[in-house]
Design a protein around this motif. Structure first.
Motif, PDB file in Angstrom:
ATOM      1  N   GLY A 161       6.166   1.437  -9.454  1.00  0.00           N
ATOM      2  CA  GLY A 161       4.968   0.668  -9.139  1.00  0.00           C
ATOM      3  C   GLY A 161       5.119  -0.293  -7.981  1.00  0.00           C
ATOM      4  O   GLY A 161       4.324  -1.228  -7.837  1.00  0.00           O
ATOM      5  N   GLU A 162       6.116  -0.059  -7.099  1.00  0.00           N
ATOM      6  CA  GLU A 162       6.328  -0.953  -5.969  1.00  0.00           C
ATOM      7  C   GLU A 162       5.379  -0.666  -4.808  1.00  0.00           C
ATOM      8  O   GLU A 162       5.321  -1.436  -3.848  1.00  0.00           O
ATOM      9  CB  GLU A 162       7.782  -0.869  -5.502  1.00  0.00           C
ATOM     10  CG  GLU A 162       8.766  -1.404  -6.525  1.00  0.00           C
ATOM     11  CD  GLU A 162      10.206  -1.291  -6.054  1.00  0.00           C
ATOM     12  OE1 GLU A 162      10.438  -1.393  -4.830  1.00  0.00           O
ATOM     13  OE2 GLU A 162      11.096  -1.091  -6.901  1.00  0.00           O
ATOM     14  N   SER A 163       4.675   0.452  -4.880  1.00  0.00           N
ATOM     15  CA  SER A 163       3.626   0.729  -3.900  1.00  0.00           C
ATOM     16  C   SER A 163       2.513   1.486  -4.608  1.00  0.00           C
ATOM     17  O   SER A 163       2.731   2.135  -5.637  1.00  0.00           O
ATOM     18  CB  SER A 163       4.163   1.544  -2.722  1.00  0.00           C
ATOM     19  OG  SER A 163       4.422   2.878  -3.098  1.00  0.00           O
ATOM     20  N   ALA A 164       1.322   1.410  -4.041  1.00  0.00           N
ATOM     21  CA  ALA A 164       0.182   2.102  -4.647  1.00  0.00           C
ATOM     22  C   ALA A 164       0.132   3.560  -4.225  1.00  0.00           C
ATOM     23  O   ALA A 164      -0.398   4.404  -4.952  1.00  0.00           O
ATOM     24  CB  ALA A 164      -1.116   1.400  -4.252  1.00  0.00           C
ATOM     25  N   MET A 165       0.712   3.867  -3.031  1.00  0.00           N
ATOM     26  CA  MET A 165       0.633   5.218  -2.474  1.00  0.00           C
ATOM     27  C   MET A 165       1.975   5.603  -1.855  1.00  0.00           C
ATOM     28  O   MET A 165       2.808   4.740  -1.549  1.00  0.00           O
ATOM     29  CB  MET A 165      -0.474   5.294  -1.415  1.00  0.00           C
ATOM     30  CG  MET A 165      -1.870   4.995  -1.938  1.00  0.00           C
ATOM     31  SD  MET A 165      -3.130   4.976  -0.610  1.00  0.00           S
ATOM     32  CE  MET A 165      -2.766   3.423   0.225  1.00  0.00           C
ATOM     33  N   PHE A 166       2.147   6.892  -1.649  1.00  0.00           N
ATOM     34  CA  PHE A 166       3.375   7.442  -1.081  1.00  0.00           C
ATOM     35  C   PHE A 166       2.967   8.628  -0.210  1.00  0.00           C
ATOM     36  O   PHE A 166       2.355   9.582  -0.692  1.00  0.00           O
ATOM     37  CB  PHE A 166       4.297   7.883  -2.227  1.00  0.00           C
ATOM     38  CG  PHE A 166       5.665   8.372  -1.829  1.00  0.00           C
ATOM     39  CD1 PHE A 166       6.156   8.265  -0.533  1.00  0.00           C
ATOM     40  CD2 PHE A 166       6.493   8.944  -2.799  1.00  0.00           C
ATOM     41  CE1 PHE A 166       7.427   8.707  -0.202  1.00  0.00           C
ATOM     42  CE2 PHE A 166       7.764   9.403  -2.477  1.00  0.00           C
ATOM     43  CZ  PHE A 166       8.237   9.282  -1.174  1.00  0.00           C
ATOM     44  N   ALA A 175      12.477   5.862  -2.006  1.00  0.00           N
ATOM     45  CA  ALA A 175      11.020   5.845  -1.983  1.00  0.00           C
ATOM     46  C   ALA A 175      10.444   6.387  -3.284  1.00  0.00           C
ATOM     47  O   ALA A 175       9.478   5.828  -3.828  1.00  0.00           O
ATOM     48  CB  ALA A 175      10.508   6.660  -0.793  1.00  0.00           C
ATOM     49  N   CYS A 176      11.014   7.475  -3.772  1.00  0.00           N
ATOM     50  CA  CYS A 176      10.545   8.050  -5.042  1.00  0.00           C
ATOM     51  C   CYS A 176      10.710   7.046  -6.179  1.00  0.00           C
ATOM     52  O   CYS A 176       9.806   6.878  -7.012  1.00  0.00           O
ATOM     53  CB  CYS A 176      11.321   9.333  -5.361  1.00  0.00           C
ATOM     54  SG  CYS A 176      10.900  10.746  -4.311  1.00  0.00           S
ATOM     55  N   PRO A 210       0.798  -1.231   0.000  1.00  0.00           N
ATOM     56  CA  PRO A 210       0.000   0.000   0.000  1.00  0.00           C
ATOM     57  C   PRO A 210       0.833   1.284   0.000  1.00  0.00           C
ATOM     58  O   PRO A 210       0.562   2.203  -0.780  1.00  0.00           O
ATOM     59  CB  PRO A 210      -0.827  -0.116   1.283  1.00  0.00           C
ATOM     60  CG  PRO A 210      -0.848  -1.570   1.593  1.00  0.00           C
ATOM     61  CD  PRO A 210       0.489  -2.077   1.159  1.00  0.00           C
ATOM     62  N   LEU A 211       1.837   1.372   0.883  1.00  0.00           N
ATOM     63  CA  LEU A 211       2.535   2.636   1.107  1.00  0.00           C
ATOM     64  C   LEU A 211       4.045   2.496   0.981  1.00  0.00           C
ATOM     65  O   LEU A 211       4.597   1.405   1.162  1.00  0.00           O
ATOM     66  CB  LEU A 211       2.225   3.169   2.519  1.00  0.00           C
ATOM     67  CG  LEU A 211       0.766   3.437   2.862  1.00  0.00           C
ATOM     68  CD1 LEU A 211       0.612   3.683   4.356  1.00  0.00           C
ATOM     69  CD2 LEU A 211       0.241   4.638   2.079  1.00  0.00           C
ATOM     70  N   TYR A 212       4.687   3.601   0.683  1.00  0.00           N
ATOM     71  CA  TYR A 212       6.148   3.680   0.790  1.00  0.00           C
ATOM     72  C   TYR A 212       6.474   4.895   1.640  1.00  0.00           C
ATOM     73  O   TYR A 212       5.782   5.913   1.589  1.00  0.00           O
ATOM     74  CB  TYR A 212       6.805   3.788  -0.595  1.00  0.00           C
ATOM     75  CG  TYR A 212       8.059   2.955  -0.702  1.00  0.00           C
ATOM     76  CD1 TYR A 212       9.256   3.413  -0.178  1.00  0.00           C
ATOM     77  CD2 TYR A 212       8.040   1.692  -1.297  1.00  0.00           C
ATOM     78  CE1 TYR A 212      10.404   2.629  -0.247  1.00  0.00           C
ATOM     79  CE2 TYR A 212       9.179   0.899  -1.365  1.00  0.00           C
ATOM     80  CZ  TYR A 212      10.367   1.369  -0.841  1.00  0.00           C
ATOM     81  OH  TYR A 212      11.498   0.594  -0.894  1.00  0.00           O
ATOM     82  N   PHE A 213       7.539   4.780   2.463  1.00  0.00           N
ATOM     83  CA  PHE A 213       7.887   5.855   3.394  1.00  0.00           C
ATOM     84  C   PHE A 213       9.270   6.461   3.138  1.00  0.00           C
ATOM     85  O   PHE A 213       9.417   7.665   3.004  1.00  0.00           O
ATOM     86  CB  PHE A 213       7.825   5.339   4.839  1.00  0.00           C
ATOM     87  CG  PHE A 213       6.463   4.878   5.268  1.00  0.00           C
ATOM     88  CD1 PHE A 213       5.399   5.760   5.309  1.00  0.00           C
ATOM     89  CD2 PHE A 213       6.248   3.558   5.632  1.00  0.00           C
ATOM     90  CE1 PHE A 213       4.136   5.341   5.707  1.00  0.00           C
ATOM     91  CE2 PHE A 213       4.994   3.122   6.039  1.00  0.00           C
ATOM     92  CZ  PHE A 213       3.938   4.020   6.076  1.00  0.00           C
ATOM     93  N   GLY A 214      10.309   5.624   3.131  1.00  0.00           N
ATOM     94  CA  GLY A 214      11.668   6.160   2.969  1.00  0.00           C
ATOM     95  C   GLY A 214      12.137   6.900   4.200  1.00  0.00           C
ATOM     96  O   GLY A 214      12.713   7.991   4.113  1.00  0.00           O
TER      97      GLY A 214
END
Length: 427
Positions: free
Chosen positions: A261-266, A254-255, A186-190
């Motif tokens: 396409g490794e996460s749906a949201m950021f 993260a960017c 769902p999410l990526y943070f970094g």
């Protein structure tokens, strides 16, 4: 009345050697008797924009010569120049705690007589006024552009799976569960870069804490243990929907991951889109306001003044400085900046906005927004690192207790100013 306590001298002491001072390239130039106006702005990523604006202004104005400087680390250079009383005519800075220090140090001119202020959205003028340590008479900045933070999402991926944009916290968590069930992260943070921890923190804070919570704490009316608990708890809840080991990956990681396409949201702001599209230029990105509330009506856009123009008190020709501001605030100049920087206009006119702001337009149009909480945080407090440490240790009580303790330590001078003001004027 403006405070006469000059905190700037303490704040600036020892920041850099005198030999590192910036000198305006237009200083001393022979421009056939034209009025010289020097503008120093702090956004190096917008150098090309300001070079073009400078060129166009000088081609269309016979009586004024404009020099725009866009140095790296402009804020530090400006502070050093201020110590030496070597002031440009106009500065372009963000709406953050540095602006607060500059107001308190009496180096900015009151621009409340500038006619162009009438064209600025009141919400952004109020955001700047909210940064004042104590109330002042006058207006000391002209908001130019803002940015917006919340949740970026892969529009094509959402359309493919039929996922709905959430408007409440429960809907957001349900969406994360649905995305996870489809085998997608769902999410990526970094969060390796500590400042990225502030993005979801700020976006949740505008929904869940009073906009003036920092001022309330300074007045002794509340504390962060009370006001920030729900924010802290929801930050922890989000972690389970992000990448494994979020503290091992930074902002660029993260960017890149989101672009691929490794996460749906950021969970980041609009400022990240340029970096994302440098990896995947064709990516269809949209955004939505962080739905931190149980009631959709309580959600607020996290938006602050990314760039404002302040005329210096030492400016010898305020009328010429206002003519420069008129040019910069023209519809054409603002749209040119928006197109290049994917920014949000502070001017109350119809502009063409980047498509990745589609999901936030209703909030932008309505002026339903609140400033980034970290614009009130002193840098010495290192709140971004505190949040990162908290997310690693996951001890809510210890984090909030340290936040309160450090706030009283690093804001003691401001708190004394507030106490003095209240003794003289009341709340």
């Amino acid at each position: 009345m403006k405070s006469k306590k000059t905190m700037l001298n303490l704040f600036l002491a020892g920041i850099m050697p005198a030999g590192a001072l910036l000198t305006g390239c237009g200083a001393g130039a022979d421009n056939s008797g034209k009025i010289e106006i020097e503008l120093v702005q702090y956004k190096p990523e917008a150098v090309a924009v300001f070079e073009k604006l400078e060129e166009e202004f000088n081609q269309t104005h016979d009586n004024i010569h404009l020099t725009i400087e866009s140095p790296n680390d402009a804020t530090t250079i400006l502070k050093t120049r201020f110590i030496r009383e070597d002031y440009p005519d106009i500065i372009g800075i963000g709406g953050d705690i540095n602006f607060s220090y500059f107001i308190d140090s009496n180096i900015l001119a009151d621009v409340s007589d500038y006619p162009g202020l009438a064209s600025i959205k009141p919400a952004y003028v109020e955001i700047l006024e909210g940064l004042e340590f104590v109330p002042t008479e006058g207006t000391y900045g002209v908001p130019y552009v803002a940015n917006a933070a919340g949740v970026l999402y892969n529009r094509a991926m959402f359309q493919e799976h039929g996922w709905e944009i959430p408007t409440t916290w429960d809907e957001f968590i349900s969406l994360c569960e649905e995305i996870q069930a489809a085998g997608i992260q769902p999410l990526y943070f970094g969060f390796k870069d500590t400042w990225t921890c502030l993005a979801p923190w700020n976006a949740l804070a505008v929904d869940l804490a009073p906009a003036d919570v920092c001022k309330q704490v300074n007045r002794g009316e509340t504390n962060f243990t009370t006001e920030y608990r729900e924010i802290a708890e929801k930050m922890l809840q989000l972690l389970q929907y992000g990448e494994d080991g979020p503290f091992a990956y930074g902002y660029n990681d993260a960017c890149t991951a989101f672009a691929n396409g490794e996460s749906a949201m950021f969970t980041i702001g609009s400022y990240a889109v340029s970096q994302i599209k440098s990896v995947n230029p064709d990516m269809d990105i949209d955004s939505f306001v962080m739905p931190g509330n149980d009631n959709a009506d309580g959600n607020v856009l996290n938006s602050g003044v990314d760039l404002q123009f302040c005329v210096m008190e030492a400016c010898e020709n305020k009328e010429a400085a206002y003519e420069v501001l008129d040019f910069l605030l023209s519809h054409e100049s603002v749209q040119f900046y928006l197109d290049d920087q994917n920014a949000v206009p502070c001017k109350d006119e119809e502009f063409e906005l980047a498509s990745m702001l589609d999901g936030m337009k209703e909030y932008i149009t309505a002026g339903k927004m609140s400033d980034y909480q970290d614009h009130y945080y002193p840098s010495e407090m290192a709140v971004d690192a505190q949040i990162q440490t908290y997310l690693i240790n996951q001890d809510v009580d210890a984090f909030l207790a340290k936040f309160d303790k450090d706030w009283m330590r690093y804001n003691r001078d401001i708190i004394r100013m507030v106490e003095k003001y209240q003794a003289q004027n009341g709340n």
